[in-house]
Design a protein around this motif. Sequence first.
Motif, short mmCIF file in Angstrom:
data_model
loop_
_atom_site.label_atom_id
_atom_site.label_comp_id
_atom_site.label_asym_id
_atom_site.label_seq_id
_atom_site.Cartn_x
_atom_site.Cartn_y
_atom_site.Cartn_z
N THR A 18 0.84 -1.20 0.00
CA THR A 18 0.00 0.00 0.00
C THR A 18 0.88 1.25 0.00
OG1 THR A 18 -0.03 0.19 2.39
CG2 THR A 18 -1.70 -1.24 1.39
N TYR A 19 0.26 2.39 -0.27
CA TYR A 19 1.01 3.66 -0.33
C TYR A 19 1.68 3.96 1.01
CZ TYR A 19 -2.46 6.25 2.35
OH TYR A 19 -3.27 6.69 3.37
N TYR A 20 1.06 3.54 2.12
CA TYR A 20 1.65 3.88 3.41
C TYR A 20 2.73 2.90 3.83
CZ TYR A 20 -2.08 0.73 5.12
OH TYR A 20 -2.92 -0.32 5.30
N GLU A 21 3.02 1.93 2.98
CA GLU A 21 4.14 1.01 3.21
C GLU A 21 5.33 1.34 2.29
OE1 GLU A 21 1.50 -2.88 4.57
OE2 GLU A 21 1.96 -2.60 2.45
N CYS A 22 5.19 2.42 1.51
CA CYS A 22 6.22 2.77 0.54
C CYS A 22 6.75 4.17 0.81
CB CYS A 22 5.63 2.71 -0.87
SG CYS A 22 5.16 1.03 -1.34
N ASP A 23 7.98 4.42 0.32
CA ASP A 23 8.57 5.73 0.54
C ASP A 23 8.19 6.67 -0.61
OD1 ASP A 23 10.27 5.32 -1.65
OD2 ASP A 23 12.00 4.79 -0.43
N ARG A 24 8.77 7.85 -0.60
CA ARG A 24 8.32 8.84 -1.58
C ARG A 24 8.72 8.50 -3.01
NH1 ARG A 24 11.51 14.40 -2.05
NH2 ARG A 24 11.14 13.80 -4.20
N GLY A 26 8.16 5.50 -4.11
CA GLY A 26 7.26 4.41 -4.48
C GLY A 26 7.84 3.03 -4.22
N ASP A 189 16.76 6.87 8.35
CA ASP A 189 16.42 8.30 8.41
C ASP A 189 17.64 9.16 8.74
OD1 ASP A 189 14.42 10.49 8.46
OD2 ASP A 189 14.98 10.59 10.59
N ALA A 193 18.52 12.74 2.79
CA ALA A 193 17.47 12.41 1.81
C ALA A 193 18.10 12.23 0.43
CB ALA A 193 16.42 13.51 1.77
N LEU A 196 19.34 8.75 0.08
CA LEU A 196 18.25 7.75 -0.02
C LEU A 196 17.56 7.81 -1.38
CD1 LEU A 196 16.81 8.28 3.56
CD2 LEU A 196 18.02 6.24 2.74
N LEU A 197 17.55 8.99 -1.98
CA LEU A 197 16.87 9.14 -3.28
C LEU A 197 17.73 8.68 -4.45
CD1 LEU A 197 15.20 12.63 -2.70
CD2 LEU A 197 14.06 10.40 -2.81
#
Lengths: 256, 256
Positions: A18-24, A26, A189, A193, A196-197
């Motif tokens: 689901t979207y809330y299990e993925c990062d920005r 995707g 975290d 960022a 991570l990206l």
Amino acid sequence: MAALGAQAKVFTEEHRLTYYECDRTGRATLSTLINIAILGSQDQSDDLGLTTDFVQQHGVGWVVTQYSINVTRMPHLDEVVTIAVRGSAYNPYFAFREFWIRDGAGNELAYITSIWVTMSQTTRRIVKIDPVLVAPYASEATKRIPRLPRPISFETTPTTISKPYQVRFFDIDPNRHVNNAHYFDWLLDTLPAEFLLTHDLKHVDVRYENEVKYGHTVIAEVNILPTDESQLVTTSHRIRLGDEKCCEVTIQWETI
Amino acid sequence: MAALGAQAKVFTEEHRLTYYECDRTGRATLSTLINIAILGSQDQSDDLGLTTDFVQQHGVGWVVTQYSINVTRMPHLDEVVTIAVRGSAYNPYFAFREFWIRDGAGNELAYITSIWVTMSQTTRRIVKIDPVLVAPYASEATKRIPRLPRPISFETTPTTISKPYQVRFFDIDPNRHVNNAHYFDWLLDTLPAEFLLTHDLKHVDVRYENEVKYGHTVIAEVNILPTDESQLVTTSHRIRLGDEKCCEVTIQWETI
């Protein structure tokens, strides 16, 4: 001789990310990967009558001490993956459990090995594994359990990045312990960022040493290690509570 | 005259509550309740061709400004619930969306109303709702959208409890915004564990005012309001970034 654990029962189930299990970007987060792997193992255990209640009636609880996680490709948003798990083998003190996450075509996305112990609920010490707690998995009784890679010993340097994290009420799961998948959110975290990206996570070695508890403020630390190869980066992580080491982690990344 | 939004399309899907979506008492968390409601609305939108890409091609994004959440009973661990959602009605500036969470027998567990606006991606200002973004929901065009209850205006007192929360990388979801369900983890975590373990959440009114961003450290504050009734307690919450109010929330609880 058959491969270790070849006769152990494999349990499988599907899961949609689901979207809330993925990062920005995707991609599923590392904590999601562990959450769904453990979901599979809990469902197998329940299915075999090895419920949390049953285990607790034997005066113990299962505690993971190490993970070694290989990621071919992180599952992405809305992808339906198959989780497969088996309690492959055990010796008097250690149990070896394997997980596979596969895509719809059966390709391996991630393969996770792990080492578990049973901890006494009264003394909080490791105790011998009671065979009734593993027999239903058709776990192989063996002398030698595979050794998982030990993470790099963490060393503070002038460029170490660190951040404090206070353990929250909702970090505690229905098993009454801090869900240790949350450690990964803290650990990652601390990385910028920008890092991570621009990197894909390929391999993780984790070793848990001491439990963290509700209300604790832990420090997550990371070193981005120098590398000769332009495509590969290793990061070395630690979570500590004051001077006490809670876990050490090494992660290998590929630049995107 | 039919009830507002009676002709709007209803989308439903099932969801099983996993251990990592529940708190230590085995109840789904408030953030999970909102996460699965929004999952339902995203799935409806995708199903109708109103994907995030499609909305962005019109230069805007949907932003929620208010929720009013009624909880009959929080779903529990391993329960399979049905999520139902409809884009009930809209006027030139506001859209009204409703959600129902029901148990296996069809009993209502939660009912959520919400107000949404479209925000320009370039100016970050609220713009008129383009009818092509709501027509496929069979949303009712109306002059008057229901007003949702305004949370109690938060006032700092000598007994206000507050905690800082730094917005993490993994708080940002694939829509590139801080998943605002995470606000609830911050808001509720400020309450003592003892309170959370002895109260059931019954009603929540939320009003979002300003967006929080990655790296921000926000302050979550709570007052437990005095009450005459022994069974009912109201808490008043605020999240602020410095002097700027990010959201205000009122919650009604029942003692267990």
